[in-house]
Scaffold this active site. Structure first.
Site, PDB file in Angstrom:
ATOM      1  N   HIS A 175     103.923  65.150 128.201  1.00  7.97           N
ATOM      2  CA  HIS A 175     103.671  64.864 126.787  1.00  7.97           C
ATOM      3  C   HIS A 175     102.572  65.737 126.178  1.00  7.97           C
ATOM      4  O   HIS A 175     102.385  65.734 124.964  1.00  7.97           O
ATOM      5  CB  HIS A 175     103.296  63.387 126.613  1.00  7.97           C
ATOM      6  N   GLU A 206     113.234  55.046 133.955  1.00  9.71           N
ATOM      7  CA  GLU A 206     112.947  54.823 132.537  1.00  9.71           C
ATOM      8  C   GLU A 206     114.207  54.873 131.668  1.00  9.71           C
ATOM      9  O   GLU A 206     114.155  55.236 130.499  1.00  9.71           O
ATOM     10  CB  GLU A 206     111.920  55.843 132.043  1.00  9.71           C
ATOM     11  N   ASP A 260     110.085  54.483 127.292  1.00  7.30           N
ATOM     12  CA  ASP A 260     111.392  55.136 127.347  1.00  7.30           C
ATOM     13  C   ASP A 260     112.471  54.146 127.767  1.00  7.30           C
ATOM     14  O   ASP A 260     113.606  54.206 127.284  1.00  7.30           O
ATOM     15  CB  ASP A 260     111.351  56.313 128.325  1.00  7.30           C
TER      16      ASP A 260
END
Length: 254
Positions: free
Chosen positions: A46, A151, A177
């Site tokens: 990220h 996820e 997620d």
């Protein structure tokens, strides 16, 4: 922590506590180490960071007795290879959705005969060519932690075959997620998400692996530990800073 301590603790049934690191200043890791966290996960999925900075952050972790784990952008061979060549103690790989994904992750995190990780004796992980090659390969295969992310609905559906892979150490649940995949994006308290996460934890424990999750505070972390989660994370460096700042400004009256 020394290179085998987090993995060894988990292999022996113990619990480790860490945090995500999203800031690129090595001082953040130094602080987390001095506070006493067992490990940190540098989030390069990220957050964009250059390779030199990543190595400096890994180095800061080792110098401050906190084990560096790298969350790579994706499970591609070059991502895993470059992460581990920095000297990181393990990799945390997003989007492990099926048996093939976990096999690719393991193959590129381990040297032959356990995998096919590219070998260069001049990298930092091998002491810049100063380590004995055979001893280094043996120790790297023994000590490298492999963490996969569950996820998505697809990952949940294939969880049994994913967990059957021997070299997978931790199955980490990515709640946001997963919530999106379940059609309840961002609803962390939704019963459907909570039930799904409980199911993942139970299956992971039954398979003899360590379950991993993140909590926002110590109270939440204790609840996870009570459920059997042993790879426990508390927030992130950014989150700790923003929470502390917000709470104190809200309490300040003048």
């Amino acid at each position: 922590m020394k290179k085998n301590e987090v993995k060894r603790t988990l292999d022996e049934g113990g619990t480790v506590v860490g945090t995500f690191v999203k800031m690129s200043d090595p001082a953040s890791v130094e602080i987390m180490g001095k506070v006493g966290f067992d490990f940190f996960v540098l989030d390069t999925e990220h957050v964009g960071m250059n390779k030199g900075k990543i190595t400096d952050i890994v180095r800061a972790g080792e110098l401050n007795d906190i084990a560096p784990i790298l969350r790579v952008r994706e499970g591609r061979p070059v991502e895993i290879l470059q992460a581990l060549d920095t000297g990181a103690h393990g990799v945390q790989i997003p989007n492990i959705d099926d048996k093939e994904d976990v096999q690719i992750a393991i193959e590129n995190a381990k040297y032959a005969p356990e995998g096919q990780r590219g070998f260069s004796p001049s990298v930092r992980a091998a002491d810049y060519g100063l380590a004995d090659n055979q001893e280094y390969v043996k120790e790297a295969n023994k000590n490298t932690l492999v963490v996969g992310h569950c996820e998505s609905k697809e990952s949940m559906e294939n969880l049994d075959e994913i967990l059957a892979e021997d070299q997978l150490d931790v199955m980490f649940i990515g709640p946001m997620d997963l919530s999106q995949s379940l059609g309840i994006t961002g609803q962390g308290d939704h019963p459907k998400l909570q039930e799904s996460m409980d199911e993942i934890v139970e299956k992971t424990i039954e398979a003899g692996k360590a379950a991993g999750m993140v909590a926002s505070n110590a109270e939440g972390a204790k609840k996870l530990i009570d459920k059997g989660v042993r790879y426990v994370m508390i927030g992130s460096d950014q989150g700790m800073m923003s929470t502390f700042a917000r709470q104190n400004l809200a309490e300040l009256e003048f």
